[in-house]
Design an enzyme around this catalytic site. Structure first.
Site, short mmCIF file in Angstrom:
data_model
loop_
_atom_site.label_atom_id
_atom_site.label_comp_id
_atom_site.label_asym_id
_atom_site.label_seq_id
_atom_site.Cartn_x
_atom_site.Cartn_y
_atom_site.Cartn_z
N ASN A 90 9.86 7.40 1.63
CA ASN A 90 9.32 7.92 0.40
C ASN A 90 9.21 6.91 -0.57
OD1 ASN A 90 9.03 9.67 -1.83
ND2 ASN A 90 9.97 11.38 -1.01
N TYR A 95 -10.04 7.83 5.98
CA TYR A 95 -10.33 8.79 5.29
C TYR A 95 -11.94 8.69 4.43
CZ TYR A 95 -9.79 12.82 1.86
OH TYR A 95 -10.25 13.81 1.11
N GLU A 96 -11.70 7.52 3.88
CA GLU A 96 -12.78 6.87 3.32
C GLU A 96 -14.25 6.69 4.10
OE1 GLU A 96 -14.17 2.71 0.71
OE2 GLU A 96 -12.18 3.31 1.52
N ASP A 128 -2.77 11.84 -2.79
CA ASP A 128 -2.67 13.55 -3.00
C ASP A 128 -2.86 13.64 -4.31
OD1 ASP A 128 -1.94 16.23 -3.52
OD2 ASP A 128 -0.70 15.91 -1.65
N GLU A 130 4.63 4.81 4.25
CA GLU A 130 4.25 5.91 4.45
C GLU A 130 5.24 6.79 4.81
OE1 GLU A 130 2.45 9.27 5.16
OE2 GLU A 130 0.99 7.40 4.81
N GLU A 148 0.75 -1.24 0.00
CA GLU A 148 0.04 0.06 -0.08
C GLU A 148 0.81 1.25 0.08
OE1 GLU A 148 -3.78 2.16 2.74
OE2 GLU A 148 -2.40 0.58 3.40
N ASP A 153 -11.65 10.01 -3.70
CA ASP A 153 -13.00 10.61 -3.62
C ASP A 153 -12.73 11.80 -4.66
OD1 ASP A 153 -10.75 11.97 -1.94
OD2 ASP A 153 -12.50 13.17 -1.02
N THR A 155 -10.53 2.88 4.52
CA THR A 155 -9.45 3.75 5.08
C THR A 155 -10.11 4.75 6.04
OG1 THR A 155 -9.62 5.55 3.58
CG2 THR A 155 -8.14 3.71 3.05
N LYS A 199 -2.89 20.81 -9.74
CA LYS A 199 -2.34 21.98 -10.70
C LYS A 199 -1.53 21.01 -11.71
CE LYS A 199 -1.91 25.70 -7.43
NZ LYS A 199 -1.04 26.57 -6.67
#
Length: 211
Positions: free
Chosen positions: A96, A193-194, A118, A69, A44, A154, A191, A122
């Site tokens: 990273n 966030y989800e 993320d 992470e 992941e 999302d 998750t 832009k």
């Protein structure tokens, strides 16, 4: 949202090297030796606070999971969840993920999860999106064919961008879902966030694709 600093995070990392693996490039091509089995490896990229990877580890005990992470405070939170649940098939990396080929060998990984990455909206930041072609090059290099990428977000714009990027690269789409929770997929592990945003009625998009 800015993560609260954990001044004790460095000590925590040093005390839990059996879970949060330091110098992961040392294990390139040898990750199964740490798991002490030859089960498939799923990674992941951007594991967040750990709810997804812990849930997946419980649901699929015959798969080895590695969560990556970058944010130290967040990987500590994920590690605390793993330690509490105590699965034997999870490892974490505080790294990273800019070059996965430094960490994993050719054909070493079976599935890659990209959860709520993320969006980098832009245009000048396109190369930072985890479904940009340079990242797809890395995924192809480390995935055992036919290797799978599972992507959830999302963000409609990022989802549409990713559909184009993956198909232009030549991946075969197995699923394109514009409202994941509408189908009540009981195998889906959410998750943090989800869970938060789906509760507010925000549609969750998912795609599954193969190299």
């Amino acid at each position: 949202m800015r993560q609260r600093n954990k001044p004790w995070a460095d000590d925590f990392l040093m005390e839990n090297t059996q879970l949060i693996i330091p110098n992961p490039s040392n294990y390139k091509g040898k990750w199964n030796t740490l798991f002490e089995n030859n089960n498939p490896i799923h990674i992941e990229v951007g594991t967040g606070k750990g709810q997804f990877i812990v849930g997946m580890a419980k649901q699929y005990p015959d798969v080895n999971f590695i969560g990556i992470e970058l944010a130290k405070s967040i990987v500590v939170t994920a590690a605390e969840k793993v330690l509490e649940a105590d699965p034997t098939n999870v490892l974490l990396l505080n790294e990273n993920a800019s070059d996965l080929t430094e960490i994993f060998a050719e054909d070493e990984v079976s599935t890659i999860y990209l959860n709520f990455s993320d969006p980098w909206p832009k245009n000048r930041h396109e190369k930072r999106r985890l479904t940009y072609k340079a990242f797809l090059d890395q995924y192809k290099a480390i995935l055992k064919q036919p290797g799978q990428v599972i992507f959830k977000t999302d963000n409609r714009e990022l989802f549409e961008y990713s559909l184009v990027s993956l198909t232009d690269y030549g991946l075969r789409l197995e699923e394109v879902n514009l409202d994941l929770h509408a189908i009540q997929d009981e195998s889906n592990i959410m998750t943090e966030y989800e869970e938060k945003f789906s509760a507010k009625g925000q549609p969750i998009y998912r795609l599954k694709a193969y190299f």
